[in-house]
Design an enzyme around this catalytic site. Sequence first.
Site: not given
Lengths: 278, 278, 278, 278, 278, 278
Positions: F102, F135, F167, F195, F216
């Site tokens: 597993r 992420k 940003k 950005e 973006d």
Amino acid sequence: MSDLHPPMSAVRDVVARALAEDVLPLGDLTASLVDPDVHARAAFVAREDGVLAGRLCAVEAFTQIDATVVLAWSADDGDALQQGTVIGVVTGPLRSILTAERTALNLLGHLSGIATVTRRYADLAAPARIRDTRKTTPGLRALEKAAVRAGGGVNHRANLSDGILVKDNHLGGLTITEAVKRAGERWPGRVVQVECDSVDQLHEALAAGAGMVLLDNMTPEQVAECVRITAGRIPVEVSGGVNLATVGAYGATGADFVSVGAITHSAPVLDIGLDLQD
Amino acid sequence: MSDLHPPMSAVRDVVARALAEDVLPLGDLTASLVDPDVHARAAFVAREDGVLAGRLCAVEAFTQIDATVVLAWSADDGDALQQGTVIGVVTGPLRSILTAERTALNLLGHLSGIATVTRRYADLAAPARIRDTRKTTPGLRALEKAAVRAGGGVNHRANLSDGILVKDNHLGGLTITEAVKRAGERWPGRVVQVECDSVDQLHEALAAGAGMVLLDNMTPEQVAECVRITAGRIPVEVSGGVNLATVGAYGATGADFVSVGAITHSAPVLDIGLDLQD
Amino acid sequence: MSDLHPPMSAVRDVVARALAEDVLPLGDLTASLVDPDVHARAAFVAREDGVLAGRLCAVEAFTQIDATVVLAWSADDGDALQQGTVIGVVTGPLRSILTAERTALNLLGHLSGIATVTRRYADLAAPARIRDTRKTTPGLRALEKAAVRAGGGVNHRANLSDGILVKDNHLGGLTITEAVKRAGERWPGRVVQVECDSVDQLHEALAAGAGMVLLDNMTPEQVAECVRITAGRIPVEVSGGVNLATVGAYGATGADFVSVGAITHSAPVLDIGLDLQD
Amino acid sequence: MSDLHPPMSAVRDVVARALAEDVLPLGDLTASLVDPDVHARAAFVAREDGVLAGRLCAVEAFTQIDATVVLAWSADDGDALQQGTVIGVVTGPLRSILTAERTALNLLGHLSGIATVTRRYADLAAPARIRDTRKTTPGLRALEKAAVRAGGGVNHRANLSDGILVKDNHLGGLTITEAVKRAGERWPGRVVQVECDSVDQLHEALAAGAGMVLLDNMTPEQVAECVRITAGRIPVEVSGGVNLATVGAYGATGADFVSVGAITHSAPVLDIGLDLQD
Amino acid sequence: MSDLHPPMSAVRDVVARALAEDVLPLGDLTASLVDPDVHARAAFVAREDGVLAGRLCAVEAFTQIDATVVLAWSADDGDALQQGTVIGVVTGPLRSILTAERTALNLLGHLSGIATVTRRYADLAAPARIRDTRKTTPGLRALEKAAVRAGGGVNHRANLSDGILVKDNHLGGLTITEAVKRAGERWPGRVVQVECDSVDQLHEALAAGAGMVLLDNMTPEQVAECVRITAGRIPVEVSGGVNLATVGAYGATGADFVSVGAITHSAPVLDIGLDLQD
Amino acid sequence: MSDLHPPMSAVRDVVARALAEDVLPLGDLTASLVDPDVHARAAFVAREDGVLAGRLCAVEAFTQIDATVVLAWSADDGDALQQGTVIGVVTGPLRSILTAERTALNLLGHLSGIATVTRRYADLAAPARIRDTRKTTPGLRALEKAAVRAGGGVNHRANLSDGILVKDNHLGGLTITEAVKRAGERWPGRVVQVECDSVDQLHEALAAGAGMVLLDNMTPEQVAECVRITAGRIPVEVSGGVNLATVGAYGATGADFVSVGAITHSAPVLDIGLDLQD
């Protein structure tokens, strides 16, 4: 027989920690006096009767110190040992043998001590079976639970996460009936064990749908009555007031299990030595 | 009195490991049945006479589970406990108290067990002093050595790195004289202790300049003779064949120390409970 | 000679941490440009005279990156190196050699730097011996203490737990006499060393039963006088104001040890390179 | 100014490891002689001129030993220190101050030593800027790279994973041109730096599209010529043969960066003491 | 409702590892550009409908970065979120908020994603209940199992150590009957679940005394027949071929549980953002 | 192709943690029912089309459980798999195969899922390239970033420490121009990415000297205009609103990179099974 060895990841971690504790930071000062090219052969010998546990730990202790050390075993976890039994033989550089010796013996002695006491209880308790508790030594639970199996006992829940044990005075106002119901909803598919101090509580537990009961601090007579009441519908476990003098009486009540904290929290070491051979 | 608490970093690590072992991965299933807003108050109570050790561990166990739990203590490590003594009181969410309870009690019971047995030996051995050994539970050496101090014992070397103990049959062909000389050259400024099984070895150790001797497996009479021979030049320690029945005789020989593995490797837990209060 | 290698568990841990620090999370971007089937052979070469230390660390660095890399050594810890000496040869995939190179060299260079400076002090201090201090790099104490031994120095206490060093202005109102007495009671069997700044303190230390003295910030003449006063009853160690220009004078005073923080906290690296061979 | 402190998670880990190394398993034997209720106040004082780094580590060392210790600082990382400057004051139980002292000073001294040497190089190299290398102490890279920033240097790549540095003799048959192309394809968006030993290699690197060059082991005159050739198209870094005597000449060539391994691998500690106050 | 938060020790460990992964060794380069005295306020906002899980993780991420950051929550694990719901507000130094943001969001999004998908399955499966599997993300089992509870699912066995699941083709020659018997002897007191692929196997499992069955890869019709055969004697679980389109049909068969690997191994993140407020 | 495997130290750590999570403390209860001398052979088989990643993890899982297990592979990370493809074969004790299965499949499935989704995006985005984000799943970044490479994507910055991404609304009052300038001073030699949400911001970023821009939440048309404005001076990356339906349009705009969080945070597992063979 069940699986008698602990998982290797527990063995590796415990041994690494034990060796670090014993050899850091300067290493083994005394062993450093020995000439590095002296090789030796030494035998693990039981100095008293008992049951072996912890073989993987002993192997790991020598191997982590020196991968060239070779071990040959004539007994495995779960085997009965008579005083004088040669359990295994270790061969390699004398320095390495000396450095790993105490860690290996501490683990062998501690775990075999648990297996030995467990076996003693298990023999007296039959046909009931001996179960352990969570009263284990911090950091060693996986090893001690395996030693209990090596001694012929069976494991109770491993920790708070893998079993439910409801005690009536720990419920903060909840009744046993409510607690069992809640357990069934939140943790379905798990056995809900209920600790009972009285026949009344037993009746409540049975009616609530408990999957097992733990009769705490009852006399063998009281236990026998509870076994009659339970009538095989669910397993019955007994705890409290159990020692080597009383375990036989509890085991004869018809209860399925007798759980004993002392097999893990108070087992004396089994005396195992490492004899250097000429 | 010596410092009776273990270093906090050892306490933190052992408790973190013990709690992980007991609550991962799902948490305390049983405690989750209790309503989260129920608060409780519980008292640590000695169920038998003994000596306390492990207070910092108990505090740490509750604190790591829940920082809002409050503990108030009426005894500290090294204090004598009578059956029924209230050691301390814990207040907080019932769930948190239940979850930390067993880890706290396992550590308190184990370490107080060591302190209790040590105190018993220490009282009988006086004026000789009880020393521990490296026969400790893997992973718990710092805590167990502190428990020995709490019981009135003194610590032998902490590990292979901080003391030299020469045993004649472990030298791989080296004589005691050569080993002591080598130790003085390689590890100067450290006490070199020599284990002696006979008067002849004692003479050799003294002549070689040993800083301390460990008389192993001798009768009290033989020890007394060795004490006369040593004549206070260096400290004398005794080991082997020591138990509660014999320790008084060894302590009366004039030896400075009696070392006992059983105080760490075979001490039964001291029975301490946590009583929930209404 | 003493044991010149550090314990393997320290080597494994330090190298694992060093490699994680250098290759995570993406791995060696530059080495990834090389074709994976290119093999290479490279030699560790001393670019200046010195003393080798850290061989086990270098081996471990390559082995943890790639178990197929093979190392052959022509020098070991404690060996003198001349500029140009080939210390060892590493053979294996070029990618793996490039990735492990810096970690291996950082450890070899740092530890050999310590061994080299120690040797320099040790040669000048004879017949006194050079001792290290606790002024080591955090996380590397076991390795640095071994490098000191490789350089011909001897180790002072390894840490706060394995030796007692009483400084008069650190006692919080206690006298030296009281402190030595307390140490003897609480930690019997251990050498109690007393730091002395003056002849008066030396007298007090001797009278109190100190096991060793540390003469701090004295001139060689003052040290010589203290040596006369001590008259061989206990070992004498000197610290403070010791550098390569003065260590000879201190070593000639009759003191047993000269301790030097600079051998661990300020040793420049020994320049060792890894030369790829065609 | 850039961010001069290291990440707290690095600080916590390094300090925990350093304290474990220094106080386990028995704790601070000497501090245990002091009465536990004695409180003290002590000042961190610079014993020589330099630049401070490591303040967070010092705070963490005391806090991990005893959360009741209070620290008040009058200087922060990056500040210039004159001999005699009081850097900060620590107040709390004398035992705790003594136990944490050496760990705090080892880190302060080591990191301030790096910041101090960096500042010295940085002042001489202006208008070029000083960059560090991967020649850091294993386990301390995050702290040492922050100390370089505190000294006014800037950080080169942090490790093998966050930058590409192509050296011509490390390519296993690949040309510089091929390597730069491959790097652009596999790790696009990252600066590809190429190490050049000659004007020819510089031309190849420029033509290949390198994002930065590292001129290795050139004289200041050769560097100046390379700067003229590069003509500001990409940054130019210099390494090899740089020391306090030569760094000014290299800095005057028009190169953007001078990288120096010695600022991390061979910086002597900055002498900082902790003076107990009456 | 069951306990919806994971154990704190799991939260602490996972967050520490996640932050180390994201900020070491140089720290947050971008946040370092912001002036250190700028404070900010930011709101966690659901960008789509779902169920919250992971609140403790988000708190821990900010707290480990900076203990002065303050969080105020308006939702807790298990709460339904509509697009635009403000989940909580974080206030503190802008630098610290920026540095912890991604780690907090990664955990919140991942765990809320699991809770959201679980809720969707749970709503469709009623009256059957949704159970998770061991198909969890390595290292996150404790957190993911808690997220399943937050979504209204219940936990199957936590790992190989806390439950028995016998699959017929995994027995190496053992029959189901023999395996169930062996399990009862070796691991008594635990539910023995048997995976059945056919009605024949179900009959064998029931006869053998299985405590629960897992019907694998059957159609809803086959499941319904098995439910009739089982007739409430033991719980029935279904797995295989379950997705959002079919779970309703399986839930309507009378089976007690439907287990779905996809709720942990394939749940997309729930989109949660952190909006800086002016 | 780039290097497609993660660093071994990440593999070892993740697998050790995953196995501990799955087998502690009692081991694999179910596997313990199988006779220990039964050996087996099993094949990893793709149950759907996809791209392989995680091979080293699968090997490590079996090896850590049992060093005698042998694995033979017919595919490696980055290889395309058709439904039914045999990826590799594992041979050894059945117990060990069952216990590691597993963990191996969880890692293979999770990482191959990422590689598969990445490949799908990469094929559609060409000639633009797919980049990952931060992420990722906490604790698995090194493995997931390697899986992205195996799928044909390229890695964005690995963490906050190895890249700068400015940003505009995260600057606490700083303008983009000021932030880029500050970044160049504090972290020279690193690409500063900005950005941009609008053409105005793009102009500001270009004028400020940004090394790359991240457009973006723009439409493909807006992106195309920005590409024209940028005119190849610096690379252009696109993010926001990218999914399998739109990635082709974004890839056709002339942008260099399209970054997609979903390839790591929301990739479903690739279904890979382990089939026991007779």
